[in-house]
Design a protein around this motif. Structure first.
Motif, PDB file in Angstrom:
ATOM      1  N   GLN A 149       0.852  -1.191   0.000  1.00  0.00           N
ATOM      2  CA  GLN A 149       0.000   0.000   0.000  1.00  0.00           C
ATOM      3  C   GLN A 149       0.890   1.245   0.000  1.00  0.00           C
ATOM      4  OE1 GLN A 149      -3.282  -0.409  -0.159  1.00  0.00           O
ATOM      5  NE2 GLN A 149      -3.867   1.748  -0.180  1.00  0.00           N
ATOM      6  N   PRO A 150       0.800   2.125  -1.001  1.00  0.00           N
ATOM      7  CA  PRO A 150       1.681   3.289  -1.076  1.00  0.00           C
ATOM      8  C   PRO A 150       1.145   4.479  -0.274  1.00  0.00           C
ATOM      9  CG  PRO A 150       0.291   3.251  -2.999  1.00  0.00           C
ATOM     10  CD  PRO A 150      -0.082   2.027  -2.185  1.00  0.00           C
ATOM     11  N   VAL A 151       2.002   5.437  -0.066  1.00  0.00           N
ATOM     12  CA  VAL A 151       1.601   6.737   0.486  1.00  0.00           C
ATOM     13  C   VAL A 151       1.577   7.724  -0.669  1.00  0.00           C
ATOM     14  CG1 VAL A 151       2.202   8.624   2.039  1.00  0.00           C
ATOM     15  CG2 VAL A 151       2.603   6.246   2.741  1.00  0.00           C
ATOM     16  N   ILE A 152       0.436   8.345  -0.901  1.00  0.00           N
ATOM     17  CA  ILE A 152       0.289   9.299  -1.996  1.00  0.00           C
ATOM     18  C   ILE A 152       0.009  10.674  -1.412  1.00  0.00           C
ATOM     19  CG2 ILE A 152      -1.119   9.970  -3.987  1.00  0.00           C
ATOM     20  CD1 ILE A 152      -1.483   7.086  -4.663  1.00  0.00           C
ATOM     21  N   ASN A 157      -4.011  18.875  -1.748  1.00  0.00           N
ATOM     22  CA  ASN A 157      -4.891  18.203  -0.804  1.00  0.00           C
ATOM     23  C   ASN A 157      -4.461  18.529   0.621  1.00  0.00           C
ATOM     24  OD1 ASN A 157      -6.327  16.317   0.801  1.00  0.00           O
ATOM     25  ND2 ASN A 157      -6.418  14.869  -0.906  1.00  0.00           N
ATOM     26  N   ALA A 158      -5.312  19.265   1.339  1.00  0.00           N
ATOM     27  CA  ALA A 158      -4.969  19.675   2.703  1.00  0.00           C
ATOM     28  C   ALA A 158      -4.856  18.477   3.641  1.00  0.00           C
ATOM     29  CB  ALA A 158      -6.020  20.648   3.230  1.00  0.00           C
ATOM     30  N   SER A 159      -5.570  17.389   3.323  1.00  0.00           N
ATOM     31  CA  SER A 159      -5.487  16.208   4.182  1.00  0.00           C
ATOM     32  C   SER A 159      -4.117  15.545   4.087  1.00  0.00           C
ATOM     33  CB  SER A 159      -6.567  15.198   3.773  1.00  0.00           C
ATOM     34  OG  SER A 159      -7.857  15.736   3.963  1.00  0.00           O
ATOM     35  N   ASP A 160      -3.427  15.758   2.954  1.00  0.00           N
ATOM     36  CA  ASP A 160      -2.088  15.205   2.783  1.00  0.00           C
ATOM     37  C   ASP A 160      -1.029  16.133   3.348  1.00  0.00           C
ATOM     38  OD1 ASP A 160      -3.109  12.988   1.465  1.00  0.00           O
ATOM     39  OD2 ASP A 160      -2.951  13.919  -0.499  1.00  0.00           O
ATOM     40  N   TYR A 185       5.018  19.736   2.233  1.00  0.00           N
ATOM     41  CA  TYR A 185       4.814  21.072   1.696  1.00  0.00           C
ATOM     42  C   TYR A 185       3.802  21.007   0.554  1.00  0.00           C
ATOM     43  CZ  TYR A 185       8.832  22.769   4.313  1.00  0.00           C
ATOM     44  OH  TYR A 185       9.687  23.112   5.311  1.00  0.00           O
ATOM     45  N   GLY A 186       2.761  21.798   0.637  1.00  0.00           N
ATOM     46  CA  GLY A 186       1.758  21.847  -0.406  1.00  0.00           C
ATOM     47  C   GLY A 186       2.105  22.882  -1.458  1.00  0.00           C
ATOM     48  N   PHE A 194       3.021  13.065  -5.280  1.00  0.00           N
ATOM     49  CA  PHE A 194       4.190  12.326  -4.806  1.00  0.00           C
ATOM     50  C   PHE A 194       3.759  10.946  -4.329  1.00  0.00           C
ATOM     51  CE2 PHE A 194       5.099  16.777  -4.518  1.00  0.00           C
ATOM     52  CZ  PHE A 194       6.429  16.898  -4.874  1.00  0.00           C
ATOM     53  N   VAL A 195       4.615   9.973  -4.592  1.00  0.00           N
ATOM     54  CA  VAL A 195       4.342   8.589  -4.199  1.00  0.00           C
ATOM     55  C   VAL A 195       5.524   8.075  -3.384  1.00  0.00           C
ATOM     56  CG1 VAL A 195       3.979   6.227  -4.987  1.00  0.00           C
ATOM     57  CG2 VAL A 195       2.922   8.129  -6.220  1.00  0.00           C
TER      58      VAL A 195
END
Length: 228
Positions: A149-152, A157-160, A185-186, A194-195
């Motif tokens: 399971q990756p981190v995207i 996206n403020a949740s990221d 950083y958004g 980013f992955v």
């Protein structure tokens, strides 16, 4: 339909004593095509085909027709072999690899080491109807390639990325900020994501990159970090 005889010219019989009859050559065989060609010849030009224990009265003609029959039987066999290769559900071998190249481009969905036709066919079918262009589609593609399971992270996206804050005031910005290890950083420009993932079962980094490239929307840049 003639009667069958053994090598001693005796009539062959079934276990119940009934006479066995010859149903003729197998369709598409050399003898089948030679017989068809012979029956197309004008009546009276050549002796008729031998029946039962009759000797061949025109051996040169028979040999010539068998030569033509050999070519036609080879074409017939090729047709039988190519027929199932016209549908994804029945094709096999190199035809599956060629189909993958046609659908996904060269090296777009290559056969994995020791991958069977059944498994490869299932992957091709799943890729044909797979979801594209969404975050979930990219996630699914990476999981399929790596098993991890990756981190995207999407920069819009403020949740990221959360909001700027500081480590000493965790209530500000959700606890992410300068000095926080998990700071993302958004950006208001968008057009990229980013992955972060592990190599998992994927053969190499190129496999992960292909999975993302074939799934992400056109014009969107994906930055990939892969750990062994």
């Amino acid at each position: 339909m003639g009667i069958l005889y053994d090598e001693g010219r005796d009539i062959l019989r079934a276990s119940d004593g009934s006479i066995l009859f010859d149903t003729g050559p197998a369709p598409g065989s050399i003898d089948d095509f030679a017989g068809r060609l012979r029956r197309l010849l004008p009546k009276g030009w050549f002796p008729s085909e031998p029946q039962g224990l009759d000797e061949e009265a025109a051996p040169v003609l028979a040999a010539l027709l068998r030569g033509f029959g050999t070519v036609l039987a080879g074409i017939w066999q090729l047709m039988l072999e190519c027929s199932p290769q016209m549908r994804l559900a029945t094709m096999s071998g190199a035809f599956l690899d060629m189909t993958a190249d046609d659908y996904f481009g060269e090296s777009g969905l290559v056969r994995q080491a020791s991958e069977t036709d059944a498994v490869y066919r299932k992957r091709i079918s799943a890729s044909l109807f797979a979801e594209r262009n969404t975050r979930q589609a990219v996630t699914n593609a990476i999981v399929a390639a790596t098993g991890v399971q990756p981190v995207i992270i999407e920069t819009l996206n403020a949740s990221d990325c959360h909001a700027f804050g500081c480590a000493t005031a965790p209530a500000v910005g959700g606890g992410y900020g300068y000095g926080a290890a998990a700071l993302r950083y958004g950006s208001l420009q968008g057009g990229q994501f980013f992955v972060e993932t592990q190599l998992g079962k994927a053969a190499d980094l190129a496999t992960v990159c292909r999975a993302v490239d074939q799934t992400a929307a056109m014009g969107v840049t994906g930055w990939i970090k892969v750990e062994n």
